[in-house]
Enzyme design. Structure first.
Site, short mmCIF file in Angstrom:
data_model
loop_
_atom_site.label_atom_id
_atom_site.label_comp_id
_atom_site.label_asym_id
_atom_site.label_seq_id
_atom_site.Cartn_x
_atom_site.Cartn_y
_atom_site.Cartn_z
N PHE A 133 88.60 22.78 26.65
CA PHE A 133 88.85 23.57 25.43
C PHE A 133 90.11 24.39 25.70
CE2 PHE A 133 88.23 27.57 23.11
CZ PHE A 133 87.87 27.13 21.85
N LEU A 135 92.67 26.90 24.39
CA LEU A 135 93.13 27.94 23.47
C LEU A 135 94.15 28.85 24.15
CD1 LEU A 135 92.78 29.47 20.73
CD2 LEU A 135 90.92 30.76 21.81
N GLY A 141 96.03 35.35 25.25
CA GLY A 141 94.71 35.38 25.86
C GLY A 141 93.76 36.04 24.88
N GLY A 252 79.71 29.76 22.61
CA GLY A 252 80.02 29.63 24.04
C GLY A 252 79.61 30.86 24.83
N ARG A 278 64.78 41.38 57.22
CA ARG A 278 65.66 42.20 58.06
C ARG A 278 64.97 43.52 58.39
NH1 ARG A 278 69.84 41.91 61.56
NH2 ARG A 278 71.10 43.80 61.49
N GLN A 346 75.47 44.47 49.48
CA GLN A 346 75.15 45.73 50.17
C GLN A 346 73.81 45.61 50.91
OE1 GLN A 346 77.39 47.97 50.22
NE2 GLN A 346 76.33 49.60 51.32
N GLY A 350 76.41 43.62 56.79
CA GLY A 350 77.53 42.80 57.26
C GLY A 350 77.33 41.32 56.97
N GLU A 373 86.11 33.58 27.95
CA GLU A 373 85.46 33.50 26.62
C GLU A 373 85.36 34.88 25.98
OE1 GLU A 373 82.50 30.59 25.94
OE2 GLU A 373 83.18 29.33 27.59
N THR A 375 87.09 38.90 27.01
CA THR A 375 86.83 39.91 28.04
C THR A 375 85.75 40.88 27.54
OG1 THR A 375 88.47 41.41 27.13
CG2 THR A 375 89.25 39.84 28.81
C1 FAD Z 1 88.94 30.91 35.67
C2 FAD Z 1 89.34 30.96 34.23
C3 FAD Z 1 88.93 29.96 33.37
C4 FAD Z 1 89.33 29.98 32.03
N1 FAD Z 1 89.00 28.93 31.21
C5 FAD Z 1 89.57 28.86 29.97
C6 FAD Z 1 89.42 27.68 29.17
O1 FAD Z 1 88.75 26.71 29.54
N2 FAD Z 1 90.06 27.65 27.95
C7 FAD Z 1 90.81 28.67 27.49
O2 FAD Z 1 91.35 28.57 26.40
N3 FAD Z 1 90.95 29.82 28.24
C8 FAD Z 1 90.37 29.92 29.46
N4 FAD Z 1 90.54 31.06 30.23
C9 FAD Z 1 91.35 32.15 29.72
C10 FAD Z 1 90.54 33.41 29.40
O3 FAD Z 1 89.75 33.21 28.26
C11 FAD Z 1 91.55 34.57 29.25
O4 FAD Z 1 92.03 34.86 30.56
C12 FAD Z 1 90.92 35.80 28.64
O5 FAD Z 1 90.64 35.58 27.29
C13 FAD Z 1 91.82 37.03 28.77
O6 FAD Z 1 93.13 36.76 28.36
P1 FAD Z 1 94.36 37.18 29.28
O7 FAD Z 1 94.09 36.67 30.64
O8 FAD Z 1 95.60 36.78 28.62
O9 FAD Z 1 94.28 38.76 29.35
P2 FAD Z 1 94.89 39.78 28.27
O10 FAD Z 1 94.52 39.38 26.91
O11 FAD Z 1 96.33 39.97 28.56
O12 FAD Z 1 94.10 41.10 28.64
C14 FAD Z 1 94.46 41.96 29.72
C15 FAD Z 1 93.54 43.17 29.66
O13 FAD Z 1 93.77 43.89 28.43
C16 FAD Z 1 92.55 44.02 27.73
N5 FAD Z 1 92.80 43.94 26.30
C17 FAD Z 1 93.57 43.03 25.64
N6 FAD Z 1 93.55 43.27 24.33
C18 FAD Z 1 92.75 44.34 24.14
C19 FAD Z 1 92.34 45.08 23.00
N7 FAD Z 1 92.70 44.72 21.75
N8 FAD Z 1 91.52 46.14 23.18
C20 FAD Z 1 91.13 46.48 24.43
N9 FAD Z 1 91.48 45.84 25.54
C21 FAD Z 1 92.28 44.77 25.40
C22 FAD Z 1 91.69 42.86 28.21
O14 FAD Z 1 90.31 43.11 27.99
C23 FAD Z 1 92.06 42.81 29.68
O15 FAD Z 1 91.33 43.77 30.38
C24 FAD Z 1 90.10 31.07 31.54
C25 FAD Z 1 90.47 32.10 32.42
C26 FAD Z 1 90.13 32.04 33.75
C27 FAD Z 1 90.61 33.14 34.66
#
Ligand code: FAD
Length: 389
Positions: A133, A135, A141, A252, A278, A346, A350, A373, A375
């Site tokens: 998927f 996006l 993000g 999801g 332990r 914890q 160790g 999916e 944050t």
């Molecule tokens: C291991 C892994 C697997 C993944 N798999 C997929 C996948 O299969 N398909 C896919 O499409 N994506 C995938 N992702 C992407 C994931 O969904 C994004 O990393 C996530 O949505 C966050 O986007 P970003 O990393 O750009 O962070 P950002 O959007 O840049 O966010 C950075 C920080 O700012 C905060 N923030 C941003 N906007 C706001 C707001 N409006 N209000 C408050 N706080 C905010 C966020 O919560 C975060 O703490 C994956 C990511 C990882 C690490």
């Protein structure tokens, strides 16, 4: 499903015999086929090819898909039960399962055409191939509306150009659901979702990420240069792509909440067993009240997380609004997973800090459930929006 009512953890969830059979099958599979080698797969970031093949064989990759398309025809509750069991042991395998079930198969079955279902869903549901998927992008993000990948309308096909980031199953999938901007003026209403096959000219799988956790799952960037995608591979009407992505992510999140629940429960069980073996200061560490309190709090929060996960799953099965419930379940269960796995380390002292005892891996795996999916911050935005709807 048979109407027999069984109990789980002392409370009547109206679980059926089928639900319990799913739990037993998933538990057996996790113990017998995922646990062996889980430490090595994590440390070597080795994709669980054979284990994923077996998940397909056992019906875990298309659990909710209709049998007409090769799926198990099960409900969301069955799915979260299986997700919890598999995540207790191996969260890398469970994210592969979650993406295939909740984001790819569910989306295709719900919104795809009959031809798309026949061509793609049948193979995805049986695990003959797996899906991804797509996006997220380098600059899109949390703000998923900000798509830079373009799908330019060429009459009978689109030309796809751009880069996707962080794509789970990115290297191992054969079918990709790719969101792309067709009409920038229409902003999120100009986004389409296209089904793209891996062997298309112009499609390159980029580097594999070297991750903190869920290391055995493969996360890649993907590059598209003038990839020709036939119009019949668009899901839904023109401009439906963003709605498609948000709808699939709403469901999801229930899968990821179940993953978080499983990681927390797995760490708790290991910590409880360790605390009864332990010894320190002449007694089992479980007999120190400080350790008992940790375990009591872990058990309580895990149970609360389970209730939220089951509630969201049940609402989805009853075709009721589950958007807020799914966000609450993911927000809470992922926080519980992060906290409970840290406490499990914890309690192990160790020994918790080395790979052999599993809990350090679980602590690393837990972190991603607060990020992907949506944050935790985004879950709070979703919950708040629903409060005043
Ligand atoms: C291991 C892994 C697997 C993944 N798999 C997929 C996948 O299969 N398909 C896919 O499409 N994506 C995938 N992702 C992407 C994931 O969904 C994004 O990393 C996530 O949505 C966050 O986007 P970003 O990393 O750009 O962070 P950002 O959007 O840049 O966010 C950075 C920080 O700012 C905060 N923030 C941003 N906007 C706001 C707001 N409006 N209000 C408050 N706080 C905010 C966020 O919560 C975060 O703490 C994956 C990511 C990882 C690490």
């Amino acid at each position: 499903m048979a109407s027999t009512t069984l109990e789980l953890n002392g409370l009547n969830f109206n679980l059926t015999e089928e639900h319990m059979a799913v739990r037993d099958a998933a538990r057996d599979f996790a113990q017998n086929e995922l646990l062996p080698g889980v430490i090595e797969r994590d440390s070597q970031a080795k994709f669980p090819t054979e284990q994923v093949r077996r998940m397909g064989e056992l019906g875990f990759l298309g659990m909710m898909v209709s049998p007409d398309y090769g799926g198990g025809g099960m409900d969301t509750v069955s799915y979260v039960i299986a997700m919890e069991e598999i995540s207790r042991v191996d969260a890398s395998s469970s994210v592969i399962m979650s993406v295939n079930n909740s984001l790819v198969c569910w989306g295709l079955e719900m919104f795809g055409t009959e031809a798309q279902k026949q061509n793609y869903l049948t193979r995805l549901a049986t695990g003959e191939v797996i899906g991804a998927f797509c996006l997220s992008e380098p600059e899109a993000g949390s703000d998923a509306t900000s798509q830079h990948t373009t799908a330019t309308d060429q009459g009978d096909h689109y030309l796809l150009n751009g880069t996707k980031n962080w794509i789970t199953n990115g290297g191992s999938a054969a079918v990709y659901l790719v969101m792309a901007q067709t009409d920038a003026e229409k902003r999120h209403r100009g986004i389409n979702c296209l089904i793209v096959e891996k062997d298309q000219p112009g499609f390159v799988v980029g580097k594999k990420e070297d991750k903190l956790g869920i290391r055995a799952s493969d996360t890649h960037s993907l590059m598209f240069t003038d990839v020709k995608v036939p119009k019949e591979n668009r899901i839904g009407d023109d401009g439906f792509g963003f709605k498609f992505a948000m709808s699939t992510l709403n469901g999801g999140r229930i899968g990821i909440a179940a993953q978080a629940l499983g990681i927390a429960a797995g760490a708790y069980e290991l910590a409880l067993a360790y605390a009864q073996e332990r010894k320190s200061f002449g007694k089992k560490i479980f007999e120190h009240q400080a350790i008992q309190f940790k375990l009591a709090e872990m058990a309580t929060k895990i149970e609360a997380a389970r209730l939220l996960v089951y509630k969201a799953a049940r609402l989805k099965d009853e075709h009721k609004d589950y958007v807020q419930a799914a966000a609450m379940a993911k927000l809470f269960a992922s926080d519980v997973a992060m906290w409970a796995t840290t406490e499990a380390v914890q309690i192990h002292g160790g020994y918790g800090y080395v790979k052999e005892f599993h809990v350090e891996r679980m602590m690393r795996d837990a972190k991603i459930t607060q990020i992907y999916e949506g944050t935790s911050e985004i879950q709070k935005l979703v919950i708040a929006r629903e409060l005043v709807k």
